[in-house]
Design an enzyme around this catalytic site. Structure first.
Site: not given
Ligand code: MEV
Length: 452
Positions: A86, A395
């Site tokens: 991730e 992100h």
């Protein structure tokens, strides 16, 4: 794609035969085989190591191996290996590590280190008689396992205790032998399970041979013998603390005090609301799992245990606690972590060995301190973003490269996109449009002209 049918004897096929068989389910079998083979290790001996970790292996599945530098833990600096797919996790851990490095770093305390294993059995007899005979039974079980426990005792571990637990109010005739183990630097699953199976055998013999039991008390049905992944007595605490003044400047729109207040509310919410608690704790395990994977530890066991621990008072809650008092901000994670630094994958996986070497070949308790700290760092980073600018900005910046790769962007296009998205909001469509624009400006210009 062709319909799947049951495959008989798949495990008996060679690796190539397995690959060929599975390739028949793909539109282009040759392409599938060549793609999977492209991830084989060049060195057949090294490939063999990976093949033998599991069964029916046909290739390797790569995950990024990253480093989160500059963790100051109990005054010592660590550069922490993290294996995770991730984006943002390594970056968040690194940022938190750096942030706390000049504020005293992270502090840790090992609360306890023992693990539990159980023999679950059904027996119908006089419990008081069994209780009286327990010390004798315990001695017999310890004696029976002496060859298994010898090495562990030499290393400072072994069997700590064996108790009889009466569970007959839950299931008719149900008892447990609940054994406590110290496994020092190994996670200890094999050691514990081997001891438990011997305890079970001794238990059966004890009932059938002991002169103190009546005929009808001689039957003991052992249901199973297995360690428990719930280790509430293998717990580490890690925390950071600073003056609230030192939080000044952490965000351009909030004072240190406002930040601390919002942070405290966010943690309180994760303490009372189960939906938020789950996501909050997931952020902790982003860090803990990544170091568990990098060091060859069993992240499923660690996760299962952590989540059970989070629900120990009957409601699932945040694993972290915050206090904002007397001008001080203190943030603490308390988490059970049954980790190993010897045995199992920790000594077999070549990169797990390198990870442990980078950490200075820690013992299990030192690895507990480091892993919990990385979990706290990731969680601190997440909460800090959530209560300030939100997580999507950072992100999506990290995710930009994933989108560019999905779109097959060239290095030149990636560079241009990075510059473009310094100021712009990242979304899949925005990136796709930019790439299309870079590739055929005239087409996009025409579309814009046509109002599309
Ligand atoms: C994403 O992997 C983790 C977070 O959702 C954790 C959290 O919300 O605290 C950012």
């Amino acid at each position: 794609m062709k319909e799947k049918e049951i495959i008989c004897g798949f495990s008996k096929l060679t690796k190539d035969q397995k690959l060929n068989h599975i390739s028949t389910y793909f539109e282009n079998p040759a392409d599938f085989i060549s793609e999977l083979k492209s991830y084989y290790h060049d060195d057949p001996d090294k490939q063999k190591i990976f093949d033998e970790f599991s069964e029916n292996t046909v290739s390797n599945f790569f995950f990024p191996f990253g480093i989160s530098p500059n963790f100051v833990i109990d005054g010592k600096v660590y550069h922490v290996p993290m294996v995770i797919e991730e984006s943002s996790v390594v970056a968040a851990a690194s940022k938190s590590a750096k942030f706390w490095s000049d504020k005293g770093g992270f502090h840790t305390e090992i609360i306890s280190t023992t693990k539990i294993g159980q023999v679950h059995f059904i027996w119908h007899g006089n419990i008081e008689k069994l209780r009286t005979l327990m010390p004798d039974l315990k001695d017999r079980m310890i004696e029976r396992t002496s060859s298994i426990t010898a090495n562990m005792i030499e290393r400072g571990g072994g069997i700590v205790d064996i108790e009889l637990v009466d569970m007959t109010d839950k299931i008719d005739g149900y008892y447990q032998l609940k054994a406590t183990f110290e496994t020092v630097d190994s996670m200890g699953a094999n050691f514990i399970n081997s001891c438990l199976e011997e305890f079970a055998a001794e238990l059966r013999e004890f009932f059938s041979e002991s002169p103190y039991f009546k005929e009808e008390e001689r039957v003991c049905e052992v249901i199973m013998s297995i360690l428990s992944n719930y280790t509430p007595d293998c717990v580490v605490k890690t925390w950071v603390e600073c003056d609230i003044d030192q939080l000044e400047g952490i965000d351009e729109d909030l004072s240190g005090e406002q930040f601390a207040w919002k942070f405290e509310k966010a943690v309180q919410i994760a303490t009372v609301d189960v939906h938020r608690a789950t996501t909050h704790n997931k952020g902790i395990f982003n860090g803990i799992d990544a170091i568990a994977l990098a060091t060859g530890n069993d992240f499923r066991a660690i996760e299962a245990c952590g989540h059970t621990y989070a629900a120990r008072d009957g409601q699932y809650r945040s694993l972290t606690e915050v206090t904002v008092e007397n001008g001080k901000f203190r943030y603490t994670l308390t988490v059970p972590l049954a980790l190993g630094t010897v045995g199992g994958l920790t000594t077999l996986h070549p990169l797990a060995k390198k990870s442990l070497e980078l950490l200075g070949n820690p013992g299990a308790t030192e690895l507990m301190r480091i892993s919990a700290t990385v979990g706290l760092a990731n969680n601190f980073g997440a909460i800090k973003s959530l209560v300030t600018k939100g997580i999507q900005k950072g992100h999506m910046k990290m995710h930009l490269l994933n989108i560019l790769n999905q779109l097959g962007a060239t290095e030149d296009e990636k560079e241009k996109a990075k510059v473009h998205f310094e100021e712009e909001k990242v979304s899949y469509n925005a990136v796709a449009t930019l790439i299309e624009n870079l590739r055929s400006p005239s087409k996009t210009e025409k579309a814009v002209y046509a109002g599309k």
